[in-house]
Design an enzyme around this catalytic site. Structure first.
Site, PDB file in Angstrom:
ATOM      1  N   ARG A 165     -74.637  -5.164  42.356  1.00  0.00           N
ATOM      2  CA  ARG A 165     -73.284  -5.158  41.601  1.00  0.00           C
ATOM      3  C   ARG A 165     -72.043  -4.980  42.806  1.00  0.00           C
ATOM      4  O   ARG A 165     -71.052  -4.927  42.539  1.00  0.00           O
ATOM      5  CB  ARG A 165     -73.254  -3.783  40.844  1.00  0.00           C
ATOM      6  CG  ARG A 165     -73.664  -4.303  39.287  1.00  0.00           C
ATOM      7  CD  ARG A 165     -73.764  -2.906  38.502  1.00  0.00           C
ATOM      8  NE  ARG A 165     -73.406  -3.230  37.264  1.00  0.00           N
ATOM      9  CZ  ARG A 165     -74.111  -3.204  36.291  1.00  0.00           C
ATOM     10  NH1 ARG A 165     -75.560  -3.564  36.407  1.00  0.00           N
ATOM     11  NH2 ARG A 165     -73.803  -3.363  34.909  1.00  0.00           N
ATOM     12  N   ARG A 199     -65.937  -1.344  32.348  1.00  0.00           N
ATOM     13  CA  ARG A 199     -66.875  -1.850  33.175  1.00  0.00           C
ATOM     14  C   ARG A 199     -66.353  -3.366  33.725  1.00  0.00           C
ATOM     15  O   ARG A 199     -66.652  -3.471  34.821  1.00  0.00           O
ATOM     16  CB  ARG A 199     -68.227  -2.063  31.911  1.00  0.00           C
ATOM     17  CG  ARG A 199     -68.954  -0.818  31.921  1.00  0.00           C
ATOM     18  CD  ARG A 199     -69.608  -1.042  30.690  1.00  0.00           C
ATOM     19  NE  ARG A 199     -70.592  -1.873  30.465  1.00  0.00           N
ATOM     20  CZ  ARG A 199     -71.307  -2.382  29.458  1.00  0.00           C
ATOM     21  NH1 ARG A 199     -70.947  -1.944  28.359  1.00  0.00           N
ATOM     22  NH2 ARG A 199     -72.100  -3.248  29.452  1.00  0.00           N
ATOM     23  N   ARG A 257     -72.308  -6.435  19.987  1.00  0.00           N
ATOM     24  CA  ARG A 257     -74.032  -6.519  20.068  1.00  0.00           C
ATOM     25  C   ARG A 257     -74.680  -5.301  19.712  1.00  0.00           C
ATOM     26  O   ARG A 257     -74.256  -4.212  19.532  1.00  0.00           O
ATOM     27  CB  ARG A 257     -73.947  -6.044  21.919  1.00  0.00           C
ATOM     28  CG  ARG A 257     -75.288  -6.233  22.444  1.00  0.00           C
ATOM     29  CD  ARG A 257     -75.482  -6.603  23.877  1.00  0.00           C
ATOM     30  NE  ARG A 257     -74.862  -5.662  24.759  1.00  0.00           N
ATOM     31  CZ  ARG A 257     -74.954  -5.431  26.063  1.00  0.00           C
ATOM     32  NH1 ARG A 257     -75.705  -6.636  26.447  1.00  0.00           N
ATOM     33  NH2 ARG A 257     -74.466  -4.503  26.827  1.00  0.00           N
ATOM     34  N   LYS A 268     -76.231 -12.067  30.731  1.00  0.00           N
ATOM     35  CA  LYS A 268     -77.365 -12.007  31.921  1.00  0.00           C
ATOM     36  C   LYS A 268     -78.676 -11.451  31.403  1.00  0.00           C
ATOM     37  O   LYS A 268     -79.769 -11.894  31.561  1.00  0.00           O
ATOM     38  CB  LYS A 268     -76.824 -10.914  33.116  1.00  0.00           C
ATOM     39  CG  LYS A 268     -75.698 -11.513  33.887  1.00  0.00           C
ATOM     40  CD  LYS A 268     -75.480 -10.265  34.918  1.00  0.00           C
ATOM     41  CE  LYS A 268     -75.326  -8.818  34.406  1.00  0.00           C
ATOM     42  NZ  LYS A 268     -74.008  -8.757  33.760  1.00  0.00           N
ATOM     43  N   ARG A 304     -75.330   0.124  21.935  1.00  0.00           N
ATOM     44  CA  ARG A 304     -75.204   0.880  23.159  1.00  0.00           C
ATOM     45  C   ARG A 304     -73.925   1.722  23.159  1.00  0.00           C
ATOM     46  O   ARG A 304     -73.125   1.343  22.814  1.00  0.00           O
ATOM     47  CB  ARG A 304     -75.301  -0.221  24.632  1.00  0.00           C
ATOM     48  CG  ARG A 304     -76.653  -0.517  24.743  1.00  0.00           C
ATOM     49  CD  ARG A 304     -76.795  -1.504  25.869  1.00  0.00           C
ATOM     50  NE  ARG A 304     -75.680  -1.128  26.865  1.00  0.00           N
ATOM     51  CZ  ARG A 304     -75.762  -2.140  28.046  1.00  0.00           C
ATOM     52  NH1 ARG A 304     -76.473  -3.195  28.393  1.00  0.00           N
ATOM     53  NH2 ARG A 304     -75.195  -1.603  29.127  1.00  0.00           N
TER      54      ARG A 304
HETATM   55  P1  AMP Z   1     -76.058  -2.957  32.243  1.00  0.00           P
HETATM   56  O1  AMP Z   1     -77.108  -3.028  31.416  1.00  0.00           O
HETATM   57  O2  AMP Z   1     -76.443  -3.861  33.490  1.00  0.00           O
HETATM   58  O3  AMP Z   1     -74.714  -3.387  31.598  1.00  0.00           O
HETATM   59  O4  AMP Z   1     -75.820  -1.437  33.068  1.00  0.00           O
HETATM   60  C1  AMP Z   1     -75.509  -0.503  32.199  1.00  0.00           C
HETATM   61  C2  AMP Z   1     -75.075   0.595  33.105  1.00  0.00           C
HETATM   62  O5  AMP Z   1     -76.042   1.117  33.977  1.00  0.00           O
HETATM   63  C3  AMP Z   1     -73.917   0.255  33.967  1.00  0.00           C
HETATM   64  O6  AMP Z   1     -72.394   0.303  33.374  1.00  0.00           O
HETATM   65  C4  AMP Z   1     -73.959   1.225  35.180  1.00  0.00           C
HETATM   66  O7  AMP Z   1     -73.276   2.604  34.746  1.00  0.00           O
HETATM   67  C5  AMP Z   1     -75.432   1.371  35.434  1.00  0.00           C
HETATM   68  N1  AMP Z   1     -76.111   0.346  36.243  1.00  0.00           N
HETATM   69  C6  AMP Z   1     -76.894  -0.815  35.922  1.00  0.00           C
HETATM   70  N2  AMP Z   1     -77.191  -1.507  37.198  1.00  0.00           N
HETATM   71  C7  AMP Z   1     -76.466  -0.864  38.105  1.00  0.00           C
HETATM   72  C8  AMP Z   1     -76.521  -0.952  39.402  1.00  0.00           C
HETATM   73  N3  AMP Z   1     -76.989  -2.050  40.001  1.00  0.00           N
HETATM   74  N4  AMP Z   1     -75.570   0.158  40.290  1.00  0.00           N
HETATM   75  C9  AMP Z   1     -75.024   0.973  39.666  1.00  0.00           C
HETATM   76  N5  AMP Z   1     -75.011   1.329  38.459  1.00  0.00           N
HETATM   77  C10 AMP Z   1     -75.786   0.267  37.632  1.00  0.00           C
END
Ligand code: AMP
Length: 215
Positions: free
Chosen positions: A88, A171, A127, A13, A160
């Protein structure tokens, strides 16, 4: 074009959103990126989110909705956006519609990037992310030209803290619990298109561009 990218962590994404943002001249909005910026800056939001993110769990709906609403006040979304990492959950999808409708806007297209678990775990545990521009690399699939250095802006690359195998699997589990209701929601509204995100990112990008041209 108000485009939402759905898909498991590691489906690409972020990578697709960055490239689409350039090609379509639209802002890329990633809730994960905004949360990480808050963690880095040590804001109250960042302090509340850090532990949750490190466990691979979801940050509270209210916190993320408020953060997104504020981001949407920026005039750069006038012509559209590429939204990555939100919604999400079904509840977030409904919140997104509400926030946008208050601004007389609506989601035009939802692209579901579907990837297999094996590909996801390999992609995420290898990554590397640029500390400055956020560009993604991979230790073996897409290594930077110079070890540990971003090709585009020469800043240092990092892994990360949630890209370790245990957190990645958590996740994925969190994602799978929520995705069916999201898919159903967007299928009903006839905005959803599904793509095979195990394929080469360049191929997937062209497929998304094709879809966006039809909207
Ligand atoms: P990502 O970079 O999209 O993989 O997001 C990393 C982390 O940020 C996720 O595992 C969640 O802990 C938090 N996060 C990101 N977007 C959301 C969302 N829409 N709702 C809740 N937590 C989020």
């Amino acid at each position: 074009m108000y485009l939402v990218l759905l898909g498991p962590p590691g489906a690409g994404k972020g990578t697709q959103a960055k490239r689409l943002a350039e090609r379509l001249a639209l802002p890329h909005i990633s809730t994960g990126d905004i949360l990480r910026q808050n963690v880095k800056a040590g804001t109250d939001l960042g302090k509340q989110a850090k532990g949750i993110m490190d466990q691979g769990l979801l940050v509270g709906d209210d916190l993320v909705a408020k953060m997104l609403d504020e981001r949407f006040n920026n005039l750069d979304i006038k012509k559209g956006f590429i939204l990555d990492g939100y919604p999400r959950t079904l509840s977030q999808a409904k919140t997104l519609d509400e926030i946008l409708s208050n601004k007389k806007l609506a989601v035009d297209l939802v692209v579901y990037l579907n990837a297999s678990d094996a590909v996801i775990v390999k992609r995420l545990t290898g990554r590397l992310v640029c500390s400055k521009c956020g560009a993604n690399f991979h230790v073996t699939n897409m290594p930077p030209k110079a070890k540990g250095i971003c090709d585009s802006c020469q800043a240092s690359l990092y892994q990360r803290s949630d890209d370790n195998e245990v957190t990645v699997r958590k996740r994925l589990e969190v994602y799978k619990n929520e995705v069916a209701s999201l898919i159903e929601y967007y299928t009903k509204s006839k905005k959803l298109y599904s793509l095979n995100a195990d394929l080469d990112p360049g191929i997937v990008l062209e497929q998304v561009i094709e879809l966006s041209a039809k909207v």
